[in-house]
Design a protein around this motif. Structure first.
Motif: not given
Length: 388
Positions: A48, A50, A54, A64-67, A145, A148-150
């Motif tokens: 995961e 950032l 982010d 922010g968000k993760s990928t 989630f 959190s977006n992470i």
């Protein structure tokens, strides 16, 4: 002239200063979570990460968000290199605080040897948290989630607030390695799985995984894990609900827990006395009682019996099923009787599994809350004889 030279040297030192090995944020990816499983002879690694936008320039905040990125390779190091081909940026692991391992991998590999890179590589963090999953780690990182977006941030929050639950451990990499390097070579890691809630798939901590000589040998459910936490003196809080009679139930809010172990090793015979002190408050009591003081004494006894049972349940699994001393019993014996322990350490699993263990629990209620007893509507009605 002398002053001019000094000023020139000062300005030249400013112009020449800088970080020779610095990397711009837009040329890198910050990894926050890592998942590892194994299929055949290849490792599946999931990260995961950032995106640069982010990450705070000061590295004091992550927003922010993760990928999610994935790769396969023969080693963890090569898998990280493969992800660079996909991400097209350099990976930074300085923010990686979560590792999730598949239980098949944990049962097959000696984790002390397998995670050699975690102890050897300077960029990886020894204070990161470890988890075991019965599902592929990518399933954990791809759950929905909640706040959190992470996802890695959510997992860390769940671990940090374990003091309010105490039915799963919070284990950092350095502590896990310390246990595996001890004379017992045993340890434990919190277990995690996915659950479905309405239309969402969420992650949930479910107990603990037990390790022996570096490999996973079994797992404990939340209640058994609560007993394990007592046996390692790691209980910080939690809730205990007991039934006093068929129609009575009340809850005890644990504020402070303490455990003391006394061991005596004579040859192959081990005798253990465990003294537990539980301190807390009356959290929930919705029944009418004639005498609150008498009821509290009865309630404390029931709480003590519940804690004692949880510890015995955990010991039953560790002694009989796993034959693994993932408690403080062995280390306490090693510290107090090193000579006797070293004589039987190769046979410790059998000695532990046959040990005689006594448990004493003392429960103290420091506060009964803002009221002394429930409201008047719970009072028993006086029975009136209609045939007076």
């Amino acid at each position: 002239m002398k002053h001019i030279k000094l000023v020139s040297i000062f300005f030249l030192s400013i112009l020449l200063s800088g970080c020779w090995d610095s990397v711009e944020l837009d040329e890198s990816i910050m990894v926050v979570g890592i998942g590892v499983s194994k299929q055949d002879d290849e490792f599946n690694i999931t990260i995961e990460a950032l995106t640069p936008s982010d990450i705070s320039p000061t590295e004091t905040a992550i927003e922010g968000k993760s990928t999610i990125l994935q790769a396969k390779s023969k080693t963890l190091f090569d898998a990280a290199r493969e992800i660079i081909r996909i991400a097209k940026r350099r990976l930074f692991f300085t923010h990686a605080e979560v590792w999730v391992f598949h239980d098949d991998l944990a049962a097959e590999e000696d984790m002390l040897e397998f995670l050699d890179i975690l102890r050897r590589e300077q960029m990886l963090r020894l204070n990161s948290f470890l988890f075991i999953s019965s599902e592929p780690p990518e399933n954990i990182f791809m759950t929905d989630f909640t706040f959190s977006n992470i996802l890695s941030e959510e997992l860390i929050s769940g671990i940090e607030f374990s003091e309010y639950v105490s039915d799963y451990p919070a284990v950092r990499a350095r502590d896990f390695f310390k246990r595996l390097l001890s004379p017992l070579r045993t340890g434990y890691i919190p277990s995690i799985k996915t659950i479905r809630e309405d239309e969402r798939v969420l992650s949930q901590l479910t107990g603990s995984a037990i390790f022996k000589k570096g490999k996973m040998v079994g797992s404990l459910d939340p209640r058994e894990s609560f007993g394990l936490m007592w046996l390692n003196n790691e209980v910080r809080g939690g809730n205990i609900t007991v039934d006093l009679d068929d129609e009575e139930a009340a809850s005890f809010k644990l504020i402070r827990g303490d455990m003391d172990i006394n061991t005596q090793l004579n040859g192959n015979n081990l005798t253990v006395t465990i003294n537990v002190k539980a301190e807390g408050t009356l959290a929930d009591q919705n029944i009418y009682v004639e005498s609150m003081n008498k009821w509290v004494e009865k309630f404390k006894k029931k709480v003590s019996q519940s804690i004692e049972k949880d510890i015995y349940i955990a010991l039953e699994k560790l002694q009989k099923d796993f034959k693994t001393d993932a408690t403080l019993i062995g280390m306490n014996t090693y510290r107090k009787q090193p000579h006797q322990f070293n004589q039987v350490k190769d046979n410790w699993d059998t000695i532990f599994s046959e040990a005689t263990i006594h448990i004493n629990v003392d429960t103290t209620i420091t506060n009964k809350g803002l009221i002394d007893s429930p409201g008047f509507h719970f009072q028993k009605k006086e029975w009136i004889n209609p045939h007076q």
